[in-house]
Design a protein around this motif. Structure first.
Motif, PDB file in Angstrom:
ATOM      1  N   GLN A  54       0.969  -1.307  -0.051  1.00 20.19           N
ATOM      2  CA  GLN A  54       0.387  -0.534   0.027  1.00 20.19           C
ATOM      3  C   GLN A  54       0.732   1.383   0.015  1.00 20.19           C
ATOM      4  O   GLN A  54       2.166   1.477   0.755  1.00 20.19           O
ATOM      5  N   VAL A  55       0.612   2.327  -1.213  1.00 22.73           N
ATOM      6  CA  VAL A  55       1.068   3.799  -1.228  1.00 22.73           C
ATOM      7  C   VAL A  55       0.083   4.670  -0.419  1.00 22.73           C
ATOM      8  O   VAL A  55      -0.893   4.408  -1.080  1.00 22.73           O
ATOM      9  N   GLY A  88       4.898   4.536   2.652  1.00 19.50           N
ATOM     10  CA  GLY A  88       4.332   3.573   2.474  1.00 19.50           C
ATOM     11  C   GLY A  88       4.986   2.489   2.162  1.00 19.50           C
ATOM     12  O   GLY A  88       6.473   3.031   2.196  1.00 19.50           O
ATOM     13  N   ASP A  89       4.790   1.420   1.320  1.00 18.82           N
ATOM     14  CA  ASP A  89       5.309   0.063   0.940  1.00 18.82           C
ATOM     15  C   ASP A  89       5.507   0.628  -0.949  1.00 18.82           C
ATOM     16  O   ASP A  89       4.925   0.315  -1.331  1.00 18.82           O
ATOM     17  N   THR A  90       7.058   1.447  -0.382  1.00 20.59           N
ATOM     18  CA  THR A  90       7.283   2.553  -1.686  1.00 20.59           C
ATOM     19  C   THR A  90       8.515   0.367  -3.134  1.00 20.59           C
ATOM     20  O   THR A  90       8.691   1.652  -4.050  1.00 20.59           O
ATOM     21  N   PHE A  91       8.110   0.121  -1.943  1.00 18.37           N
ATOM     22  CA  PHE A  91       9.245  -0.910  -2.828  1.00 18.37           C
ATOM     23  C   PHE A  91       9.124  -1.348  -3.811  1.00 18.37           C
ATOM     24  O   PHE A  91       7.750  -1.630  -3.917  1.00 18.37           O
ATOM     25  N   ASN A  96       3.185   0.335 -10.024  1.00 14.66           N
ATOM     26  CA  ASN A  96       4.911  -0.265 -10.320  1.00 14.66           C
ATOM     27  C   ASN A  96       4.330  -1.611 -11.583  1.00 14.66           C
ATOM     28  O   ASN A  96       5.171  -2.200 -10.910  1.00 14.66           O
TER      29      ASN A  96
END
Length: 124
Positions: A1-2, A26-29, A100
């Motif tokens: 989640q971003v 958030g999870d920007t990977f 992504n």
């Protein structure tokens, strides 16, 4: 989640400038692109500019290149849209978005996470 939280925007006279900001958390990977889109009343949401989150490569709508500049500050996890020489036809709600997906940076359907939108109004 971003999560994307926007700031900036407002009312400006034609020929003026504004800068929009978008804080990314958030999870920007795995995030490839951060982009700006805009939507004027009665119009489709259109691509403005995108930036590769890791490498900083930039991409622009042909019609806006030269007046708008997208940039990022990785340390602040923030993407910016500097808008110069604004025109009344730039009036719209501007959204930042994250994707992504590796390609088609200008395709809005590739962007799963969106900011809340910010109004930009340019008076003549």
């Amino acid at each position: 989640q971003v999560e994307l939280v926007q700031s900036g925007g407002g009312l400006v006279q034609a020929g003026g400038s504004l800068r929009l900001s978008c804080v990314v958390s958030g999870d920007t990977f795995g995030t490839y692109f951060l982009a700006w889109f805009r939507q004027a009343p009665g119009n489709e949401r259109e691509f403005v500019a995108a930036i590769r989150w890791t490498y900083g490569y930039t991409y622009y709508s042909n019609s806006l290149k030269g007046r708008f500049t997208i940039s990022r500050d990785s340390g602040k996890s923030t993407v910016y849209l500097q808008m110069n020489n604004l025109k009344p036809e730039d009036t719209a709600v501007y959204h930042c978005a994250a994707s992504n997906i590796y390609n088609d940076y200008d395709r809005k359907s590739n962007y799963y996470w969106w900011g809340q939108g910010t109004q930009v109004t340019v008076s003549s």
